[in-house]
Design a protein around this motif. Structure first.
Motif, PDB file in Angstrom:
ATOM      1  N   ALA A   1      59.400  46.612  51.314  1.00  0.00           N
ATOM      2  CA  ALA A   1      60.623  45.848  51.043  1.00  0.00           C
ATOM      3  C   ALA A   1      61.031  45.969  49.578  1.00  0.00           C
ATOM      4  CB  ALA A   1      60.422  44.382  51.414  1.00  0.00           C
ATOM      5  N   LEU A   2      60.077  45.925  48.669  1.00  0.00           N
ATOM      6  CA  LEU A   2      60.395  46.069  47.256  1.00  0.00           C
ATOM      7  C   LEU A   2      60.924  47.461  46.943  1.00  0.00           C
ATOM      8  CD1 LEU A   2      57.328  44.222  45.692  1.00  0.00           C
ATOM      9  CD2 LEU A   2      59.712  43.460  45.610  1.00  0.00           C
ATOM     10  N   ARG A   3      60.324  48.467  47.561  1.00  0.00           N
ATOM     11  CA  ARG A   3      60.784  49.843  47.353  1.00  0.00           C
ATOM     12  C   ARG A   3      62.218  50.000  47.863  1.00  0.00           C
ATOM     13  NH1 ARG A   3      61.887  53.809  45.243  1.00  0.00           N
ATOM     14  NH2 ARG A   3      60.990  55.873  45.375  1.00  0.00           N
ATOM     15  N   ALA A   4      62.509  49.425  49.023  1.00  0.00           N
ATOM     16  CA  ALA A   4      63.865  49.498  49.566  1.00  0.00           C
ATOM     17  C   ALA A   4      64.862  48.738  48.698  1.00  0.00           C
ATOM     18  CB  ALA A   4      63.879  48.941  50.992  1.00  0.00           C
ATOM     19  N   ALA A   5      64.371  47.710  47.989  1.00  0.00           N
ATOM     20  CA  ALA A   5      65.250  46.903  47.139  1.00  0.00           C
ATOM     21  C   ALA A   5      65.595  47.597  45.825  1.00  0.00           C
ATOM     22  CB  ALA A   5      64.593  45.559  46.855  1.00  0.00           C
ATOM     23  N   GLY A   6      64.857  48.650  45.477  1.00  0.00           N
ATOM     24  CA  GLY A   6      65.170  49.385  44.258  1.00  0.00           C
ATOM     25  C   GLY A   6      64.076  49.398  43.211  1.00  0.00           C
ATOM     26  N   VAL A   7      62.914  48.821  43.525  1.00  0.00           N
ATOM     27  CA  VAL A   7      61.775  48.887  42.605  1.00  0.00           C
ATOM     28  C   VAL A   7      61.147  50.272  42.729  1.00  0.00           C
ATOM     29  CG1 VAL A   7      59.513  47.935  42.025  1.00  0.00           C
ATOM     30  CG2 VAL A   7      61.354  46.414  42.800  1.00  0.00           C
ATOM     31  N   THR A   8      60.957  50.946  41.594  1.00  0.00           N
ATOM     32  CA  THR A   8      60.413  52.307  41.653  1.00  0.00           C
ATOM     33  C   THR A   8      59.007  52.413  41.079  1.00  0.00           C
ATOM     34  OG1 THR A   8      61.456  52.837  39.530  1.00  0.00           O
ATOM     35  CG2 THR A   8      62.700  53.351  41.520  1.00  0.00           C
ATOM     36  N   ARG A   9      58.623  51.463  40.211  1.00  0.00           N
ATOM     37  CA  ARG A   9      57.324  51.559  39.545  1.00  0.00           C
ATOM     38  C   ARG A   9      56.546  50.259  39.707  1.00  0.00           C
ATOM     39  NH1 ARG A   9      56.841  51.853  34.436  1.00  0.00           N
ATOM     40  NH2 ARG A   9      58.806  50.877  33.840  1.00  0.00           N
ATOM     41  N   LEU A  10      55.219  50.396  39.763  1.00  0.00           N
ATOM     42  CA  LEU A  10      54.339  49.242  39.907  1.00  0.00           C
ATOM     43  C   LEU A  10      53.214  49.298  38.884  1.00  0.00           C
ATOM     44  CD1 LEU A  10      53.793  49.092  43.786  1.00  0.00           C
ATOM     45  CD2 LEU A  10      55.239  47.564  42.428  1.00  0.00           C
ATOM     46  N   ASN A  11      52.881  48.149  38.324  1.00  0.00           N
ATOM     47  CA  ASN A  11      51.648  47.966  37.562  1.00  0.00           C
ATOM     48  C   ASN A  11      50.785  46.982  38.341  1.00  0.00           C
ATOM     49  OD1 ASN A  11      52.860  49.531  35.623  1.00  0.00           O
ATOM     50  ND2 ASN A  11      52.587  48.077  33.954  1.00  0.00           N
ATOM     51  N   ILE A  12      49.556  47.365  38.633  1.00  0.00           N
ATOM     52  CA  ILE A  12      48.690  46.545  39.475  1.00  0.00           C
ATOM     53  C   ILE A  12      47.401  46.247  38.715  1.00  0.00           C
ATOM     54  CG2 ILE A  12      47.423  46.443  41.658  1.00  0.00           C
ATOM     55  CD1 ILE A  12      49.610  48.511  42.662  1.00  0.00           C
ATOM     56  N   SER A  13      47.079  44.971  38.595  1.00  0.00           N
ATOM     57  CA  SER A  13      45.873  44.561  37.872  1.00  0.00           C
ATOM     58  C   SER A  13      44.638  44.891  38.693  1.00  0.00           C
ATOM     59  CB  SER A  13      45.911  43.062  37.583  1.00  0.00           C
ATOM     60  OG  SER A  13      47.010  42.744  36.754  1.00  0.00           O
ATOM     61  N   LEU A  14      43.690  45.580  38.082  1.00  0.00           N
ATOM     62  CA  LEU A  14      42.426  45.895  38.750  1.00  0.00           C
ATOM     63  C   LEU A  14      41.376  46.130  37.669  1.00  0.00           C
ATOM     64  CD1 LEU A  14      40.962  46.420  41.429  1.00  0.00           C
ATOM     65  CD2 LEU A  14      41.585  48.837  41.208  1.00  0.00           C
ATOM     66  N   ASP A  15      40.449  45.188  37.541  1.00  0.00           N
ATOM     67  CA  ASP A  15      39.462  45.248  36.467  1.00  0.00           C
ATOM     68  C   ASP A  15      38.150  45.904  36.867  1.00  0.00           C
ATOM     69  OD1 ASP A  15      41.195  43.915  34.724  1.00  0.00           O
ATOM     70  OD2 ASP A  15      40.513  41.954  35.408  1.00  0.00           O
ATOM     71  N   THR A  16      37.901  46.017  38.171  1.00  0.00           N
ATOM     72  CA  THR A  16      36.638  46.597  38.627  1.00  0.00           C
ATOM     73  C   THR A  16      36.760  46.977  40.099  1.00  0.00           C
ATOM     74  OG1 THR A  16      34.256  46.198  38.895  1.00  0.00           O
ATOM     75  CG2 THR A  16      35.719  44.312  39.243  1.00  0.00           C
ATOM     76  N   LEU A  17      35.938  47.930  40.525  1.00  0.00           N
ATOM     77  CA  LEU A  17      35.832  48.293  41.942  1.00  0.00           C
ATOM     78  C   LEU A  17      34.575  47.717  42.567  1.00  0.00           C
ATOM     79  CD1 LEU A  17      37.039  51.994  41.702  1.00  0.00           C
ATOM     80  CD2 LEU A  17      38.229  50.120  42.849  1.00  0.00           C
ATOM     81  N   ASP A  18      33.826  46.942  41.806  1.00  0.00           N
ATOM     82  CA  ASP A  18      32.633  46.272  42.313  1.00  0.00           C
ATOM     83  C   ASP A  18      33.047  44.918  42.894  1.00  0.00           C
ATOM     84  OD1 ASP A  18      30.332  44.155  41.626  1.00  0.00           O
ATOM     85  OD2 ASP A  18      29.432  46.108  42.079  1.00  0.00           O
ATOM     86  N   ALA A  19      32.789  44.712  44.179  1.00  0.00           N
ATOM     87  CA  ALA A  19      33.282  43.516  44.861  1.00  0.00           C
ATOM     88  C   ALA A  19      32.727  42.233  44.252  1.00  0.00           C
ATOM     89  CB  ALA A  19      32.947  43.580  46.351  1.00  0.00           C
ATOM     90  N   ALA A  20      31.457  42.225  43.902  1.00  0.00           N
ATOM     91  CA  ALA A  20      30.851  41.023  43.322  1.00  0.00           C
ATOM     92  C   ALA A  20      31.451  40.733  41.952  1.00  0.00           C
ATOM     93  CB  ALA A  20      29.342  41.188  43.222  1.00  0.00           C
ATOM     94  N   ALA A  21      31.618  41.757  41.141  1.00  0.00           N
ATOM     95  CA  ALA A  21      32.218  41.574  39.820  1.00  0.00           C
ATOM     96  C   ALA A  21      33.673  41.133  39.945  1.00  0.00           C
ATOM     97  CB  ALA A  21      32.116  42.857  39.015  1.00  0.00           C
ATOM     98  N   PHE A  22      34.377  41.689  40.921  1.00  0.00           N
ATOM     99  CA  PHE A  22      35.771  41.307  41.143  1.00  0.00           C
ATOM    100  C   PHE A  22      35.859  39.814  41.459  1.00  0.00           C
ATOM    101  CE2 PHE A  22      39.565  40.576  43.618  1.00  0.00           C
ATOM    102  CZ  PHE A  22      40.525  41.383  43.029  1.00  0.00           C
ATOM    103  N   SER A  23      34.997  39.330  42.333  1.00  0.00           N
ATOM    104  CA  SER A  23      34.995  37.908  42.691  1.00  0.00           C
ATOM    105  C   SER A  23      34.690  37.035  41.485  1.00  0.00           C
ATOM    106  CB  SER A  23      33.970  37.633  43.800  1.00  0.00           C
ATOM    107  OG  SER A  23      34.317  38.320  44.978  1.00  0.00           O
ATOM    108  N   GLN A  24      33.764  37.483  40.659  1.00  0.00           N
ATOM    109  CA  GLN A  24      33.405  36.705  39.481  1.00  0.00           C
ATOM    110  C   GLN A  24      34.567  36.636  38.488  1.00  0.00           C
ATOM    111  OE1 GLN A  24      30.126  38.319  37.194  1.00  0.00           O
ATOM    112  NE2 GLN A  24      29.671  36.336  36.271  1.00  0.00           N
ATOM    113  N   ILE A  25      35.278  37.748  38.305  1.00  0.00           N
ATOM    114  CA  ILE A  25      36.391  37.794  37.352  1.00  0.00           C
ATOM    115  C   ILE A  25      37.581  36.994  37.853  1.00  0.00           C
ATOM    116  CG2 ILE A  25      38.118  39.314  36.289  1.00  0.00           C
ATOM    117  CD1 ILE A  25      35.919  41.511  36.310  1.00  0.00           C
ATOM    118  N   THR A  26      37.911  37.142  39.136  1.00  0.00           N
ATOM    119  CA  THR A  26      39.162  36.591  39.667  1.00  0.00           C
ATOM    120  C   THR A  26      39.013  35.252  40.377  1.00  0.00           C
ATOM    121  OG1 THR A  26      38.939  37.658  41.838  1.00  0.00           O
ATOM    122  CG2 THR A  26      39.976  38.951  40.067  1.00  0.00           C
TER     123      THR A  26
END
Length: 332
Positions: free
Chosen positions: A115-140
């Motif tokens: 829906a965002l792409r259809a609305a005219g958004v072309t670029r995204l910045n996505i927060s991601l601090d780790t690919l480790d699930a346990a560390a991700f839970s601790q951070i977020t």
């Protein structure tokens, strides 16, 4: 009848052209990242004080009429605000706008990407601090790494380009986690940007930054990347690229090597407050002016006066205690 302010480049008192507006559509977030918001934070803006989406679009239109060419929708987490794709569509249609993007934590992205792409958004910045699930839970504060990865897959499928991963890296961040993120970004065709934490609010001041220029140089050398000859333009990141020139890795260093001299942006809070600098308290109450009946010309004059008073630089290093608001309250 009042004369309308002339459209054209917005220039502050230090000769910087301001052409980039970041708009917080909500200060709410479904995560509690340890460097951004305290887990028990209750100081969110009262919803009655939020700008309605049509009010937000009106203010953005005034900015675009004055020379803003890039708009980014942020939060909090912008995809928690109902109707954000409609707002994006209204902004994307504004004459003179060259770029519309969104910053998100990715938890809601899988169901909003198309829906965002259809609305005219072309670029995204996505927060991601780790690919480790346990560390991700601790951070977020939430066990939802799979939802973020699903959002990234949906974004890639929807055709966004580029997709940037924003990763906050501080002195205690394991370097192996950063290397794993870089490998993932290369594999998926994303751009990884490492960001030094800023001392905004009590939780932000709880993290010690590390010089990411050295880390970036080391990671780039190991991955066979080369410094970008084009530099970073007016943006804050410094990049390394593939041999073909495609950016892969960047660093954003507000603490160890600030980029205030090239700052080209201002931020609009969810209540319509115009923040002129992340690391200063200078602001203009545009939302209050709008709701008191100000015309577009009066709003434009308030914007011009604010831009003229934009501070030269942040004081994160010399006076970090000055900024008591949290990042989510400013708009990313």
């Amino acid at each position: 009848m009042m004369d309308e302010p002339a459209a054209g480049p917005l220039t502050d008192g230090f000769g910087r052209r301001i052409d980039y507006l970041r708009v917080s559509v909500t200060d709410r977030c479904d995560l509690r990242c340890s460097y951004c918001l305290p887990k028990d934070f209750k100081g969110f803006e009262t919803p009655a004080n939020w700008l309605r989406l049509d009010e937000m679009a009106r203010l953005v239109g005034v900015f675009v009429g004055l020379g803003i060419r890039k708009v980014r929708l942020t939060g909090g987490e912008p995809l928690l605000r109902r109707g954000v794709a409609d707002l994006a569509r209204d902004i994307a249609a504004m004459p003179g706008l060259a770029d519309l993007s969104v910053s998100t934590n990715g938890t809601q992205l899988a169901r909003h990407a198309e829906a965002l792409r259809a609305a005219g958004v072309t670029r995204l910045n996505i927060s991601l601090d780790t690919l480790d699930a346990a560390a991700f839970s601790q951070i977020t504060g939430r066990d939802c790494l799979d939802s973020v990865l699903a959002g990234l897959a949906a974004a890639r499928q929807a055709g966004y380009s580029p997709i940037k991963l924003n990763s906050v890296v501080h002195a205690a961040t394991p370097e192996d986690d950063v290397r794993r993120l870089l490998d993932y970004a290369v594999e998926q065709g994303f751009v990884l940007r490492l960001i030094e934490p800023m001392p905004m609010g009590e939780c932000g001041r709880g993290f010690t930054h590390t010089d990411l220029n050295a880390l970036g140089t080391r990671l780039a050398a190991d991955a066979g990347l080369v410094p970008s000859l084009a530099g970073s333009g007016t943006g804050p990141a410094r990049y390394w690229t593939t041999g073909e020139g495609a950016p892969v890795l960047g660093v954003i260093t507000p603490m160890s090597r600030h980029f205030c001299a090239a700052c080209n942006r201002v931020r609009l809070g969810v209540d319509g407050t115009l923040y002129l600098c992340l690391g200063q308290e200078a602001q203009v109450p545009l939302g209050r002016l709008l709701r008191s009946g100000a015309s577009d010309a009066q709003l434009a004059r308030a914007i011009l006066a604010g831009i003229a008073a934009k501070p030269e630089r942040h004081e994160f290093v010399t006076r970090p205690e000055r900024i008591v608001r949290f990042m989510a309250q400013t708009g990313g």
